[in-house]
Design an enzyme around this catalytic site. Structure first.
Site, PDB file in Angstrom:
ATOM      1  N   GLU A 113      30.409  53.130  44.453  1.00 48.29           N
ATOM      2  CA  GLU A 113      31.296  53.598  43.353  1.00 48.29           C
ATOM      3  C   GLU A 113      30.945  53.530  41.923  1.00 48.29           C
ATOM      4  O   GLU A 113      30.244  52.498  41.737  1.00 48.29           O
ATOM      5  CB  GLU A 113      32.757  53.354  43.439  1.00 48.29           C
ATOM      6  CG  GLU A 113      33.614  53.782  44.808  1.00 48.29           C
ATOM      7  CD  GLU A 113      35.142  53.392  44.926  1.00 48.29           C
ATOM      8  OE1 GLU A 113      35.797  54.003  45.712  1.00 48.29           O
ATOM      9  OE2 GLU A 113      35.747  52.779  43.837  1.00 48.29           O
ATOM     10  N   HIS A 237      41.800  58.020  35.259  1.00 43.54           N
ATOM     11  CA  HIS A 237      40.890  58.340  36.354  1.00 43.54           C
ATOM     12  C   HIS A 237      40.356  59.680  36.024  1.00 43.54           C
ATOM     13  O   HIS A 237      40.959  60.478  35.707  1.00 43.54           O
ATOM     14  CB  HIS A 237      41.550  58.318  37.741  1.00 43.54           C
ATOM     15  CG  HIS A 237      40.551  58.458  39.031  1.00 43.54           C
ATOM     16  ND1 HIS A 237      40.003  59.401  39.023  1.00 43.54           N
ATOM     17  CD2 HIS A 237      40.411  57.443  39.713  1.00 43.54           C
ATOM     18  CE1 HIS A 237      39.052  59.208  40.171  1.00 43.54           C
ATOM     19  NE2 HIS A 237      39.390  57.853  40.647  1.00 43.54           N
ATOM     20  N   ARG A 284      34.357  54.670  34.679  1.00 44.51           N
ATOM     21  CA  ARG A 284      35.314  55.627  34.496  1.00 44.51           C
ATOM     22  C   ARG A 284      35.743  56.047  33.080  1.00 44.51           C
ATOM     23  O   ARG A 284      36.042  57.309  33.013  1.00 44.51           O
ATOM     24  CB  ARG A 284      36.733  55.151  35.261  1.00 44.51           C
ATOM     25  CG  ARG A 284      36.651  55.004  36.765  1.00 44.51           C
ATOM     26  CD  ARG A 284      37.911  54.390  37.312  1.00 44.51           C
ATOM     27  NE  ARG A 284      37.636  54.565  38.908  1.00 44.51           N
ATOM     28  CZ  ARG A 284      38.660  53.993  39.578  1.00 44.51           C
ATOM     29  NH1 ARG A 284      39.631  53.319  39.300  1.00 44.51           N
ATOM     30  NH2 ARG A 284      38.527  54.199  40.986  1.00 44.51           N
ATOM     31  N   HIS A 345      45.826  56.204  35.325  1.00 50.24           N
ATOM     32  CA  HIS A 345      45.502  55.975  36.690  1.00 50.24           C
ATOM     33  C   HIS A 345      45.953  54.516  36.889  1.00 50.24           C
ATOM     34  O   HIS A 345      46.478  54.131  38.070  1.00 50.24           O
ATOM     35  CB  HIS A 345      43.988  56.101  37.140  1.00 50.24           C
ATOM     36  CG  HIS A 345      43.686  55.713  38.448  1.00 50.24           C
ATOM     37  ND1 HIS A 345      44.337  56.417  39.609  1.00 50.24           N
ATOM     38  CD2 HIS A 345      42.724  55.166  39.043  1.00 50.24           C
ATOM     39  CE1 HIS A 345      43.759  55.658  40.689  1.00 50.24           C
ATOM     40  NE2 HIS A 345      42.740  54.779  40.308  1.00 50.24           N
ATOM     41  N   ARG A 380      38.894  48.511  34.160  1.00 50.56           N
ATOM     42  CA  ARG A 380      38.965  48.030  35.531  1.00 50.56           C
ATOM     43  C   ARG A 380      37.705  48.621  36.202  1.00 50.56           C
ATOM     44  O   ARG A 380      37.544  49.922  36.298  1.00 50.56           O
ATOM     45  CB  ARG A 380      39.989  48.483  36.343  1.00 50.56           C
ATOM     46  CG  ARG A 380      40.015  47.942  37.700  1.00 50.56           C
ATOM     47  CD  ARG A 380      41.397  48.383  38.557  1.00 50.56           C
ATOM     48  NE  ARG A 380      41.752  49.764  38.724  1.00 50.56           N
ATOM     49  CZ  ARG A 380      41.203  50.385  39.652  1.00 50.56           C
ATOM     50  NH1 ARG A 380      40.491  49.993  40.687  1.00 50.56           N
ATOM     51  NH2 ARG A 380      41.572  51.738  39.667  1.00 50.56           N
TER      52      ARG A 380
END
Length: 527
Positions: A113, A237, A284, A345, A380
């Site tokens: 990811e 997100h 992100r 998110h 994060r």
């Protein structure tokens, strides 16, 4: 009044992990706001980050976490959590979580990811959270030392101020909770309390968080005297499904990890390489800002996420949940792109805890998204959240058992007093205030901020705070009123934190201070 050894508030990965680790030794009550599986864990599609691939290392996972967190992470905490990942996954496998196996059958299938330098995401197709939640629930329900209390909405902690013999110790001795079944407020006491209530996503108009993510635990801890940290870092997100009927369906980061690309819906231009050399695999915050920029510049409703160039069988086998959901909406992801927009998110800030999950209040611990442990920093890293729940749920339980004799004794706590309030005759006030908060938080405290917008948000939240306080003082509590009271609190904490940070770092991006400061400091609000 009910008395337990330990009360766990929250029934997701962090709460149930704590409960299962406590249960062999103590009597535990687990409170769920609604049904047992109604929290954010069940919604997690991606997986758990862990160093399991040959060539990967703990140092690389730590470094990736620190880079994503823009240097604001606590390195000791990051090393502690990363080192605990393989064992946490092994314990879940023992509970029956059916993690995907590699094609050769030699080990777990690992995906990648954004922000990760290696394949290290252990997963159950695209429904990892559901599989973990199901396994933890099954174990908890079967454990005779765990009492599951569903449909309980936490109101406030019971502290020394609520004791029959008034005390200013600041210790937490349980809580008051609204029972949806009876319509009454219960007094639940315990020697230790574990807070695992999740984040505050529903402070925003668009969010992938479940309906109950109203920042209850953060607001309760703040009112009980605990410090709150880094609330300005709200993660958006990049890819939430844009659909007028289904408003909060997440398209997992793994779609981009497996080759999905972001395109302008009108020109077909793949735009992420224009913003970052890592393209779709950038962290992100960078991807979300890029999408936000494309949408605002050209007046778009959404952008396209396209994985239709991959083999259809590959797409269906890796993303069965997403495929089935979207095919029911008339979108075949093996043949056409997915319309996506950013959405709130994850809450990277929260109740300040140490490496054992201890808060400032004696007897109160916190784990998971409700807390600020130092793991995530200013942003994060993908798939570190479930990992934090598992490691900190266990850490809190371990410390409670180790220091049991040092925890404060449970005094007699006064019952909830409703003698000076009446039933509300104007419920419309709650809905109006809720809608107003979510709209101005989205418009003024969103992906890109300015001081003027933040000041406008602060002015509005101050007005709403007075209205809600007056309403709360005169009417009996309801679940909606409890949540609104907490939303006002957490929105204020987010705005105050954002106003105090005079730089752009990680998830906090402001046009008035676009540069990142030389020194990385946490934002810490003290009650």
């Amino acid at each position: 009044m009910s008395d337990y050894d330990i009360i766990v508030i929250g029934s997701g990965a962090a709460g149930l992990t704590a409960a299962l680790n406590l249960a062999p030794h103590r009597k535990v009550a687990v409170l769920a706001k609604g049904a047992l599986g109604g929290g954010a864990t069940e919604w997690a599609q991606g997986g758990i980050a862990a160093v399991l691939e040959e060539g990967d290392s703990f140092d690389a996972h730590v470094q990736d976490t620190m880079i994503a967190g823009a240097g604001l992470n606590n390195r000791e905490v990051v090393e502690h959590v990363v080192a605990g990942a393989p064992a946490a996954i092994a314990r879940l496998a023992e509970l029956g979580v059916p993690f995907n196996i590699d094609d050769d059958g030699a080990g777990w299938h690992l995906t990648r990811e954004g922000g990760h330098s290696h394949r290290r995401i252990v997963h159950v197709a695209d429904a990892t959270g559901w599989a973990i939640q199901h396994a933890l629930e099954k174990a908890a329900v079967a454990n005779p030392s765990i009492t599951i209390l569903t449909d309980r909405v936490a109101i406030d902690f019971a502290t020394g101020r609520h004791a029959s013999d008034f005390s200013t110790s600041g210790a937490v001795h349980g809580l008051y909770a609204f029972n949806r079944g009876t319509g009454e407020v219960e007094t639940l006491t315990a020697r230790a309390t574990v807070l695992a209530t999740g984040g505050a996503g529903r402070a925003y108009l668009y969010s992938t968080a479940p309906r109950g993510a109203t920042g209850d635990g953060i607001a309760m801890a703040w009112r009980a005297g605990c410090r709150i940290s880094n609330m300005e870092f709200m993660q958006f997100h990049p890819t939430c499904l844009y659909n007028l009927v289904v408003k909060n369906f997440l398209i997992t980061e793994a779609v981009r990890g497996e080759g999905g690309v972001l395109k302008h819906p009108e020109t077909g231009h793949r735009f992420m390489p224009d913003y970052d050399e890592r393209a779709e695999l950038a962290p992100r915050d960078i991807v979300a800002r890029a999408i936000d920029s494309e949408i605002k510049r050209d007046g778009l409703d959404y952008v396209h996420l396209d994985i239709s160039h991959k083999n259809p069988d590959f797409v269906r086998s890796h993303f069965p949940t997403i495929y089935d959901k979207l095919i029911a909406l008339g979108i075949d992801i093996t043949k056409e792109p997915i319309p996506v927009v950013p959405a709130q998110h994850y809450t990277c800030g929260g109740v300040l805890v140490d490496i054992d999950g201890r808060t400032d209040a004696p007897g109160l611990y916190a784990a998971g998204e409700v807390s600020q442990s130092g793991l995530h920093g200013a942003n994060r890293l993908a798939s570190n959240s479930l990992l934090e729940c598992l490691v900190y749920g266990e850490a809190a339980a371990r410390h409670i058992l180790k220091c049991w004799d040092e925890l404060p004794e449970t005094p007699a706590i006064r019952a909830w007093d409703e003698s000076r309030v009446t039933d509300s005759d104007e419920e419309v006030v709650i809905q109006q205030c809720w809608g107003e908060i979510r709209r101005f938080m989205w418009n003024f405290v969103g992906i890109v901020r300015t001081t003027k917008r933040l000041e406008r948000a602060k002015h509005r939240i101050d007005l709403l705070r007075r209205e809600v306080q007056d309403y709360y003082a005169h009417f009996r509590v309801t679940p909606d009123l409890i949540e609104l009271r907490n939303l006002v609190e957490v929105a204020d904490l987010i705005i105050r934190s954002a106003l105090s940070r005079h730089e752009s770092r990680g998830l906090h991006y402001t046009l008035d201070y676009p540069e990142t400061g030389a020194i990385a400091d946490d934002t810490i609000l003290v009650p």
